[in-house]
Design a protein around this motif. Structure first.
Motif, PDB file in Angstrom:
ATOM      1  N   SER A   1      -2.234 -15.270   4.355  1.00 28.00           N
ATOM      2  CA  SER A   1      -2.923 -15.394   5.646  1.00 28.00           C
ATOM      3  C   SER A   1      -4.436 -15.516   5.465  1.00 28.00           C
ATOM      4  O   SER A   1      -5.144 -15.872   6.397  1.00 28.00           O
ATOM      5  CB  SER A   1      -2.619 -14.169   6.521  1.00 28.00           C
ATOM      6  N   GLY A   2      -4.923 -15.191   4.257  1.00 23.64           N
ATOM      7  CA  GLY A   2      -6.359 -15.237   4.002  1.00 23.64           C
ATOM      8  C   GLY A   2      -7.065 -13.943   4.337  1.00 23.64           C
ATOM      9  O   GLY A   2      -8.273 -13.826   4.178  1.00 23.64           O
ATOM     10  N   LYS A   3      -6.313 -12.941   4.772  1.00 25.53           N
ATOM     11  CA  LYS A   3      -6.934 -11.648   5.070  1.00 25.53           C
ATOM     12  C   LYS A   3      -7.057 -10.851   3.774  1.00 25.53           C
ATOM     13  O   LYS A   3      -6.068 -10.561   3.116  1.00 25.53           O
ATOM     14  CB  LYS A   3      -6.115 -10.860   6.078  1.00 25.53           C
ATOM     15  N   ALA A   4      -8.289 -10.499   3.436  1.00 23.19           N
ATOM     16  CA  ALA A   4      -8.553  -9.703   2.238  1.00 23.19           C
ATOM     17  C   ALA A   4      -8.889  -8.278   2.655  1.00 23.19           C
ATOM     18  O   ALA A   4      -9.639  -8.067   3.599  1.00 23.19           O
ATOM     19  CB  ALA A   4      -9.707 -10.300   1.445  1.00 23.19           C
ATOM     20  N   GLN A   5      -8.313  -7.327   1.944  1.00 23.57           N
ATOM     21  CA  GLN A   5      -8.635  -5.926   2.150  1.00 23.57           C
ATOM     22  C   GLN A   5      -9.312  -5.420   0.885  1.00 23.57           C
ATOM     23  O   GLN A   5      -8.861  -5.701  -0.225  1.00 23.57           O
ATOM     24  CB  GLN A   5      -7.388  -5.109   2.449  1.00 23.57           C
ATOM     25  N   LEU A   6     -10.403  -4.688   1.062  1.00 20.00           N
ATOM     26  CA  LEU A   6     -11.197  -4.189  -0.060  1.00 20.00           C
ATOM     27  C   LEU A   6     -11.129  -2.668  -0.059  1.00 20.00           C
ATOM     28  O   LEU A   6     -11.295  -2.043   0.996  1.00 20.00           O
ATOM     29  CB  LEU A   6     -12.636  -4.659   0.088  1.00 20.00           C
ATOM     30  N   PHE A   7     -10.897  -2.092  -1.240  1.00 20.36           N
ATOM     31  CA  PHE A   7     -10.683  -0.655  -1.337  1.00 20.36           C
ATOM     32  C   PHE A   7     -11.547  -0.015  -2.422  1.00 20.36           C
ATOM     33  O   PHE A   7     -11.722  -0.580  -3.499  1.00 20.36           O
ATOM     34  CB  PHE A   7      -9.213  -0.343  -1.673  1.00 20.36           C
ATOM     35  N   ALA A   8     -12.055   1.167  -2.124  1.00 16.76           N
ATOM     36  CA  ALA A   8     -12.690   2.072  -3.090  1.00 16.76           C
ATOM     37  C   ALA A   8     -13.944   1.525  -3.758  1.00 16.76           C
ATOM     38  O   ALA A   8     -14.163   1.733  -4.945  1.00 16.76           O
ATOM     39  CB  ALA A   8     -11.675   2.514  -4.146  1.00 16.76           C
TER      40      ALA A   8
END
Length: 132
Positions: A104-111
């Motif tokens: 979908s092109g949704k990026a999630q960034l963590f930590a």
């Protein structure tokens, strides 16, 4: 803390965070806070050039770089019974933090440890996507 960080540059975010979040919370708790450190910062980003048509190609072509120390393929291929974002590829960032994105092109960034590190990682990923 949720709500986005658009419009912040450099240390502005940490200053805003101290003024609008950390200090008021510490005052409400009647506690002294001599210093604090921003860490485990999460966020999201929309990758405009990622779509259903090119996602599988990207998954096959993504490689480690100086910015990304590890590329973990979608778990739908490696662990079909696993839960979570099974269609997303995970990129572990050398300076800490990770990025997961799917078709979908949704990026999630963590930590992440800073907004600057987060921006650098996303910008590097965007450059890789453009040349792939």
């Amino acid at each position: 803390i949720s709500g986005g960080s658009k419009g912040f540059e450099g240390g502005e975010y940490e200053q805003w965070l101290d003024e609008h979040v950390v200090s008021p919370v510490m005052r409400a708790l009647h506690a002294e806070c001599a210093s604090w450190k921003l860490c485990l910062l999460n966020g999201s980003h929309r990758l405009e050039d990622v779509n259903v048509r090119n996602y599988m190609y990207l998954c096959k072509e993504l490689r480690t770089t100086p910015m990304f120390s590890q590329v973990i393929p979608p778990t739908m291929f490696t662990a079909p019974g696993k839960r979570g974002r099974v269609c997303s590829v995970c990129l572990k960032c050398t300076q800490g933090g990770s990025v997961r994105f799917d078709h979908s092109g949704k990026a999630q960034l963590f930590a992440f440890k800073s907004l600057r590190d987060m921006d650098a990682c996303v910008n590097h990923l965007i450059e890789i996507i453009k040349i792939t």
